[in-house]
Write a protein that holds these residues in place. Structure first.
Motif, PDB file in Angstrom:
ATOM      1  N   CYS A 158       1.089  -0.962   0.063  1.00  0.00           N
ATOM      2  CA  CYS A 158       0.118   0.355  -0.290  1.00  0.00           C
ATOM      3  C   CYS A 158       0.992   1.597  -0.207  1.00  0.00           C
ATOM      4  O   CYS A 158       0.446   2.491  -0.872  1.00  0.00           O
ATOM      5  CB  CYS A 158      -1.156  -0.170   1.603  1.00  0.00           C
ATOM      6  N   ARG A 218      -3.717   3.848  -5.961  1.00  0.00           N
ATOM      7  CA  ARG A 218      -4.485   2.538  -6.086  1.00  0.00           C
ATOM      8  C   ARG A 218      -3.923   2.339  -8.159  1.00  0.00           C
ATOM      9  O   ARG A 218      -3.713   1.493  -8.250  1.00  0.00           O
ATOM     10  CB  ARG A 218      -5.847   2.927  -6.302  1.00  0.00           C
ATOM     11  N   THR A 259      -1.220   0.364  -8.434  1.00  0.00           N
ATOM     12  CA  THR A 259      -1.239  -0.725  -8.033  1.00  0.00           C
ATOM     13  C   THR A 259      -1.852  -1.774  -9.047  1.00  0.00           C
ATOM     14  O   THR A 259      -1.499  -2.761  -9.698  1.00  0.00           O
ATOM     15  CB  THR A 259      -2.154  -0.724  -6.870  1.00  0.00           C
ATOM     16  N   TYR A 292      -4.809   6.315  -1.912  1.00  0.00           N
ATOM     17  CA  TYR A 292      -3.960   5.060  -1.654  1.00  0.00           C
ATOM     18  C   TYR A 292      -4.662   4.004  -0.552  1.00  0.00           C
ATOM     19  O   TYR A 292      -5.344   4.746  -0.167  1.00  0.00           O
ATOM     20  CB  TYR A 292      -2.617   5.978  -1.345  1.00  0.00           C
ATOM     21  N   ASN A 293      -4.328   2.731  -1.066  1.00  0.00           N
ATOM     22  CA  ASN A 293      -4.957   1.950   0.019  1.00  0.00           C
ATOM     23  C   ASN A 293      -4.348   2.175   0.829  1.00  0.00           C
ATOM     24  O   ASN A 293      -2.828   2.079   1.654  1.00  0.00           O
ATOM     25  CB  ASN A 293      -5.006   0.394  -0.568  1.00  0.00           C
ATOM     26  N   LEU A 321      -6.254  -3.066  -0.056  1.00  0.00           N
ATOM     27  CA  LEU A 321      -5.355  -3.601  -1.044  1.00  0.00           C
ATOM     28  C   LEU A 321      -5.728  -4.650  -1.475  1.00  0.00           C
ATOM     29  O   LEU A 321      -6.259  -4.786  -2.563  1.00  0.00           O
ATOM     30  CB  LEU A 321      -3.973  -3.561  -0.778  1.00  0.00           C
ATOM     31  N   GLN A 326      -8.937  -4.640  -3.694  1.00  0.00           N
ATOM     32  CA  GLN A 326      -8.379  -3.938  -5.473  1.00  0.00           C
ATOM     33  C   GLN A 326      -8.149  -5.076  -5.649  1.00  0.00           C
ATOM     34  O   GLN A 326      -8.994  -5.447  -7.197  1.00  0.00           O
ATOM     35  CB  GLN A 326      -8.024  -3.090  -5.212  1.00  0.00           C
ATOM     36  N   LEU A 371     -10.198   0.164 -11.558  1.00  0.00           N
ATOM     37  CA  LEU A 371     -10.576   1.248 -10.657  1.00  0.00           C
ATOM     38  C   LEU A 371     -11.802   2.058 -11.029  1.00  0.00           C
ATOM     39  O   LEU A 371     -12.393   1.637 -10.174  1.00  0.00           O
ATOM     40  CB  LEU A 371      -9.594   1.429 -10.903  1.00  0.00           C
TER      41      LEU A 371
END
Length: 317
Positions: free
Chosen positions: A97, A102, A105, A140-141, A147, A150, A160
């Motif tokens: 994270c 995100r 990621t 952000y997670n 996370l 996601q 997302l």
């Protein structure tokens, strides 16, 4: 093959270890040297740590400092792909994270899926950095379970923005971390158990522990997890000590307790070379006891200790 499939296919505890991507300016041969040293013990998977950008301050002629943000190590995606391509050993990149939006990621997940890497380890990551402590939760997670949500959406082909992500032919299989001696931010072990339970209920196929030096703490934690209905494999993570100062550094950084018998032995060491011998001896005893208790695997934190890990594995495998 996923980590869980490797565990289920083996009649004895499997071997795995964790590596650190080299600093920029070094080539990947440093990673290969570690793998070559440990390959003979038939590792079923290799974890690759992930590292966010860091702020550094460069002195200026006027006495001020200029702040720049740099990432000191190459991306985990590239290292994981290189390992899996060269050795045919399952690579397990860390997805964290902290320091990664995100969106970043999602890009990493797309790349890993494209490259045929199917295993992940989902972690919150280091929260001590001033640059990551106050991340915008909209970008952000915040926690590993965020996370996880996601990744679960990605596995269902949902991006997302809510649109379909094409080409997710095989969902990622993933594990998550657990803490036999309690995470530093957890108020008590009951809280720790509930977090572990949430991770498993959310889809974690296995848990891997923070390093520990007292096997009884691991056994007690596993027993408590089973009482809570947490029945996935719980892989013990261990590390041979290689320096005298790790007697105090590791407990402070990782929140792990070093048993007095081992601490006394380390205190008596006059040099780091003596600490290496004590570390190999203690880790070997730990590993043999864990194997005797039929653990699902032994996961070694090999940072700066690959030679000691090799010696321990010669003793136990």
């Amino acid at each position: 093959m996923t980590v869980l499939e490797s565990i289920e296919a083996s009649s004895s505890p499997i071997f795995s270890f964790e590596i650190l991507p080299p600093l920029k300016g070094n080539n990947i041969q440093r990673v290969f040297n570690v793998i070559d040293k440990l390959r003979e013990f038939d590792p079923k998977y290799i974890n690759i740590t992930s590292h966010h950008s860091e702020a550094i301050y460069i002195p200026q002629p006027d006495g001020s400092h200029r702040r720049i943000v740099t990432r000191k190590r190459p991306g985990t995606v590239a290292i994981a792909a290189a390992i899996q391509q060269k050795y045919g050993i399952a690579a397990v990149p860390h997805i964290i994270c902290k320091g990664f939006t995100r969106e970043e990621t999602e890009y990493a997940l797309i790349d890993l899926n494209f490259l045929g890497i199917e295993n992940l380890l989902l972690l919150r990551g280091d929260s001590k950095s001033a640059d990551t402590a106050n991340q915008d939760p909209a970008l952000y997670n915040q926690f590993a379970t965020d996370l996880q949500a996601q990744v679960n959406d990605f596995n269902r082909g949902i991006g997302l923005d809510g649109t379909a992500v094409p080409g997710v032919d095989r969902p990622f299989a993933y594990g998550m971390a657990c803490y036999p001696e309690k995470h530093e931010e957890a108020p008590n072990m009951e809280w720790e158990l509930q977090i572990a339970r949430r991770k498993v209920e959310g889809g974690a196929q296995y848990l891997v522990t923070q390093m520990f030096f007292d096997n009884q703490k691991y056994y007690a934690f596993v027993e408590a997890c089973r009482r809570e209905g947490i029945n996935v494999p719980i892989i013990p993570g261990i590390k041979p000590i290689i320096k005298r100062d790790q007697l105090t550094v590791l407990p402070r950084v990782f929140g792990c307790e070093i048993p007095e018998a081992f601490a006394a032995e380390l205190r008596s060491c006059k040099t780091d070379a003596e600490a290496v011998e004590a570390g190999v001896e203690w880790c070997t005893a730990q590993a043999r006891d864990l194997i005797a208790h039929n653990v699902p695997g032994l996961h070694f934190y090999s940072l700066m200790a690959s030679e000691s890990v090799r010696r321990v594995c010669q003793n136990v495998f």
